[in-house]
Motif scaffolding. Structure first.
Motif, PDB file in Angstrom:
ATOM      1  N   THR A  50       3.784   3.368   6.848  1.00  0.00           N
ATOM      2  CA  THR A  50       2.707   2.649   6.583  1.00  0.00           C
ATOM      3  C   THR A  50       2.016   3.076   5.216  1.00  0.00           C
ATOM      4  N   ASN A  51       2.266   4.382   4.606  1.00  0.00           N
ATOM      5  CA  ASN A  51       1.899   4.459   3.432  1.00  0.00           C
ATOM      6  C   ASN A  51       2.435   4.045   2.144  1.00  0.00           C
ATOM      7  N   PRO A  52       1.992   3.516   1.336  1.00  0.00           N
ATOM      8  CA  PRO A  52       2.503   3.167   0.238  1.00  0.00           C
ATOM      9  C   PRO A  52       3.254   3.998  -0.784  1.00  0.00           C
ATOM     10  N   ARG A  53       3.051   5.362  -0.791  1.00  0.00           N
ATOM     11  CA  ARG A  53       3.410   6.415  -1.537  1.00  0.00           C
ATOM     12  C   ARG A  53       4.927   6.820  -0.925  1.00  0.00           C
ATOM     13  N   LEU A  54       4.758   6.933   0.378  1.00  0.00           N
ATOM     14  CA  LEU A  54       6.099   6.894   1.288  1.00  0.00           C
ATOM     15  C   LEU A  54       7.103   6.003   1.107  1.00  0.00           C
ATOM     16  N   VAL A  55       6.465   4.676   1.040  1.00  0.00           N
ATOM     17  CA  VAL A  55       7.505   3.550   0.943  1.00  0.00           C
ATOM     18  C   VAL A  55       7.925   3.619  -0.292  1.00  0.00           C
ATOM     19  N   HIS A  56       7.545   4.074  -1.469  1.00  0.00           N
ATOM     20  CA  HIS A  56       8.084   4.269  -2.644  1.00  0.00           C
ATOM     21  C   HIS A  56       9.203   5.200  -2.647  1.00  0.00           C
ATOM     22  N   GLU A  57       8.850   6.101  -2.013  1.00  0.00           N
ATOM     23  CA  GLU A  57      10.193   7.362  -1.615  1.00  0.00           C
ATOM     24  C   GLU A  57      11.367   6.548  -1.157  1.00  0.00           C
ATOM     25  N   VAL A  60      12.676   3.866  -3.454  1.00  0.00           N
ATOM     26  CA  VAL A  60      13.088   4.578  -5.078  1.00  0.00           C
ATOM     27  C   VAL A  60      13.430   5.981  -5.024  1.00  0.00           C
ATOM     28  N   THR A  61      12.714   6.980  -4.972  1.00  0.00           N
ATOM     29  CA  THR A  61      12.898   8.153  -5.266  1.00  0.00           C
ATOM     30  C   THR A  61      13.794   8.972  -4.317  1.00  0.00           C
ATOM     31  N   LYS A  62      13.918   8.150  -3.017  1.00  0.00           N
ATOM     32  CA  LYS A  62      14.777   8.912  -2.062  1.00  0.00           C
ATOM     33  C   LYS A  62      15.747   7.735  -1.562  1.00  0.00           C
ATOM     34  N   GLY A  63      15.752   6.763  -2.377  1.00  0.00           N
ATOM     35  CA  GLY A  63      16.520   5.423  -1.943  1.00  0.00           C
ATOM     36  C   GLY A  63      17.962   5.767  -1.763  1.00  0.00           C
ATOM     37  N   SER A  64      18.589   6.798  -2.325  1.00  0.00           N
ATOM     38  CA  SER A  64      20.101   6.783  -2.179  1.00  0.00           C
ATOM     39  C   SER A  64      20.432   7.590  -0.724  1.00  0.00           C
ATOM     40  N   SER A  65      19.195   8.009   0.060  1.00  0.00           N
ATOM     41  CA  SER A  65      19.649   8.539   1.368  1.00  0.00           C
ATOM     42  C   SER A  65      19.403   7.410   2.202  1.00  0.00           C
ATOM     43  N   PHE A  66      19.192   6.161   2.051  1.00  0.00           N
ATOM     44  CA  PHE A  66      19.072   5.110   2.965  1.00  0.00           C
ATOM     45  C   PHE A  66      20.121   3.758   2.684  1.00  0.00           C
ATOM     46  N   ARG A  67      20.432   3.132   3.561  1.00  0.00           N
ATOM     47  CA  ARG A  67      21.054   2.126   3.533  1.00  0.00           C
ATOM     48  C   ARG A  67      20.314   0.934   4.300  1.00  0.00           C
ATOM     49  N   LYS A  68      20.928  -0.400   4.351  1.00  0.00           N
ATOM     50  CA  LYS A  68      20.171  -1.297   4.856  1.00  0.00           C
ATOM     51  C   LYS A  68      20.066  -1.160   6.375  1.00  0.00           C
ATOM     52  N   ARG A 386      17.691  -1.387  -4.759  1.00  0.00           N
ATOM     53  CA  ARG A 386      18.092  -2.649  -4.149  1.00  0.00           C
ATOM     54  C   ARG A 386      16.971  -3.680  -4.373  1.00  0.00           C
ATOM     55  N   GLN A 387      16.129  -3.628  -5.331  1.00  0.00           N
ATOM     56  CA  GLN A 387      15.160  -4.547  -5.840  1.00  0.00           C
ATOM     57  C   GLN A 387      16.013  -5.713  -5.982  1.00  0.00           C
ATOM     58  N   CYS A 388      15.339  -7.094  -5.648  1.00  0.00           N
ATOM     59  CA  CYS A 388      16.159  -8.444  -5.444  1.00  0.00           C
ATOM     60  C   CYS A 388      16.426  -8.598  -6.817  1.00  0.00           C
ATOM     61  N   VAL A 389      17.779  -8.908  -7.148  1.00  0.00           N
ATOM     62  CA  VAL A 389      18.398  -9.068  -8.398  1.00  0.00           C
ATOM     63  C   VAL A 389      17.746 -10.239  -8.964  1.00  0.00           C
ATOM     64  N   GLY A 390      17.363 -11.409  -8.194  1.00  0.00           N
ATOM     65  CA  GLY A 390      16.761 -12.479  -8.942  1.00  0.00           C
ATOM     66  C   GLY A 390      15.325 -12.650  -9.099  1.00  0.00           C
ATOM     67  N   ASN A 391      14.372 -11.284  -8.948  1.00  0.00           N
ATOM     68  CA  ASN A 391      13.021 -11.280  -9.274  1.00  0.00           C
ATOM     69  C   ASN A 391      12.619 -11.908 -10.468  1.00  0.00           C
ATOM     70  N   LEU A 392      13.279 -11.757 -11.599  1.00  0.00           N
ATOM     71  CA  LEU A 392      12.457 -12.357 -12.719  1.00  0.00           C
ATOM     72  C   LEU A 392      13.163 -13.862 -12.763  1.00  0.00           C
TER      73      LEU A 392
END
Length: 440
Positions: A50-57, A60-68, A386-392
């Protein structure tokens, strides 16, 4: 009900399936129980961040430790191994190959398609005509993404099929993903409609791919980029099957978000006359009656704030990830293989991050105020690798379509016809009836 957190333990919520039907309230209230809350969804144990700081982790910062996560596992048999569902090195390779399709130079080319499609949409409007707006914006989004993908005559047939079938796939696909696996095998009307729609779209996309390979001409569309892309390490291209999977990913990701954003944008403009007045003033000043170009998008500053505010207020309900290794998020120690959930909707309506979060306020996106928004609090397209490639593409499409329509028309709600909301993956308006009124 919440269980008080003992030392070294997370707060636990049990018996929550019935509560999930009250989706917005449920996910919003979870923040009262901690930064990471364990939830038992039937037999599946999950961890809700629920915490945005942890969602950023997480992203982003720990994104390589997760998959879908589990939700995307359910989508993989439907949409294949495209960017939305693939993982690991394969996902990284595919992203490198798809990314050039959304380079700024390409986006500039697609703006002409966006503006023309929006102008064609309104060309047949008559003063006082009542429009079913969610149907209009769905058709417009399909036209824009479809024409950006396919530029040939056969491609136009593909666009017609996408227009016919895609929203059956989107809505029934989410129902299937959130249902027990045995439900998809039942002879239900929704299952039959879904299977038939998937089969039709698969057949025509593969037919377009096969004929393109026979022709071999780069037509400047998204499909040409996919079919000519080569892996930077091996020089290998994509198979027909993989191109199909990426096309399906781009269609699903490129249509739903923008269709919903456009419908809700016109709804909010009608509810806020001062915001609408400022939009009209900016469009008149920047365009002066012209069709918008890519260069104009940078000057439509207030309209971009409106688009951001719509994306904040009407995002997807929740997304999932799965830990690849043991991960620490704040005080929570998550084991490998843990299912992790976060809610863009709840994050976007957190009063700690957004003052008066249920108020439509485009000025919260002025540079000064936007700079105070915490990382991880605004994630309409995800974040990190994993940000949406078509965001722009999507953000540009929303601004261009709004500017094209607002230059000539206002849309006014029909009295006595309140908008209903149906939730699947996001808030779908149902019965958004609006009257077309010429600005002049």
């Amino acid at each position: 009900m919440p269980v008080p957190a003992a030392p070294g333990r997370l707060p636990v919520l049990g018996h929550t399936v019935s509560m999930l039907r009250r989706r917005q309230l449920f996910t919003a209230l979870l923040r009262n129980h901690g930064d990471v809350v364990r939830i038992d969804l039937g037999t599946m144990r999950t961890y809700f961040v629920t915490n945005p700081r942890l969602v950023h982790e997480l992203l982003v910062t720990k994104g390589s430790s997760f998959r879908k996560g589990a939700l995307f596992d359910r989508f993989q048999p439907i949409f294949g191994n495209g960017l939305a569902t693939s993982n690991g090195e394969f996902h990284q390779r595919q992203r490198r190959m798809v990314q050039p399709a959304f380079h700024r130079r390409r986006i500039a080319h697609y703006v002409d398609t966006m503006a023309r499609a929006a102008a064609d949409w309104t060309a047949g409007w008559r003063p006082g005509q009542v429009r079913v707006l969610e149907e209009d914006t769905q058709a417009l989004a399909v036209t824009i993404v479809g024409e950006a993908l396919f530029s040939t005559e056969l491609g136009r047939h593909a666009v017609d099929e996408v227009r016919r079938s895609l929203f059956t796939v989107l809505k029934q696909g989410m129902v299937r993903a959130l249902s027990p696996s045995f439900v998809e095998k039942l002879p239900l009307p929704g299952n039959r409609a879904f299977d038939e729609a998937v089969a039709r779209m698969r057949a025509i996309v593969l037919d377009v791919v096969r004929r393109w390979r026979e022709d071999g001409v780069d037509r400047g569309d998204l499909l040409s980029v996919l079919l000519t892309a080569q892996d930077q390490d091996t020089g290998a291209g994509m198979s027909d099957e993989q191109v199909h999977d990426e096309v399906m990913t781009l269609l699903v990701g490129g249509v739903e978000t923008t269709a919903l954003a456009l419908a809700w944008a016109f709804h909010e403009l009608a509810r806020h006359p001062e915001v609408e007045r400022r939009v009209h003033a900016e469009v008149d000043e920047v365009l002066g009656g012209r069709t918008p170009t890519f260069a104009d998008v940078g000057d439509l500053v207030y309209l971009k704030r409106v688009a951001n505010e719509v994306l904040r207020m009407y995002p997807v309900w929740f997304l999932m990830r799965r830990t690849l290794t043991p991960v620490e998020l704040g005080d929570a120690a998550l084991p490998a293989g843990a299912e992790v959930i976060f809610s863009p909707h709840a994050l976007h309506h957190d009063p700690v991050s957004f003052e008066d979060p249920y108020r439509f306020d485009p000025d919260r996106w002025t540079p000064e105020r936007a700079g105070r928004i915490p990382k991880g609090a605004f994630v309409p397209f995800g974040a990190g690798a994993r940000q949406c490639v078509g965001n722009l593409f999507a953000q540009t499409e929303i601004v261009v379509a709004l500017a094209t329509v607002a230059a000539r028309w206002r849309l006014v709600p029909v009295p006595g016809k309140p908008v209903r909301v149906k939730f699947t993956s996001a808030a779908y308006p149902s019965g958004m009836l609006m009257t077309a009124v010429p600005r002049n």
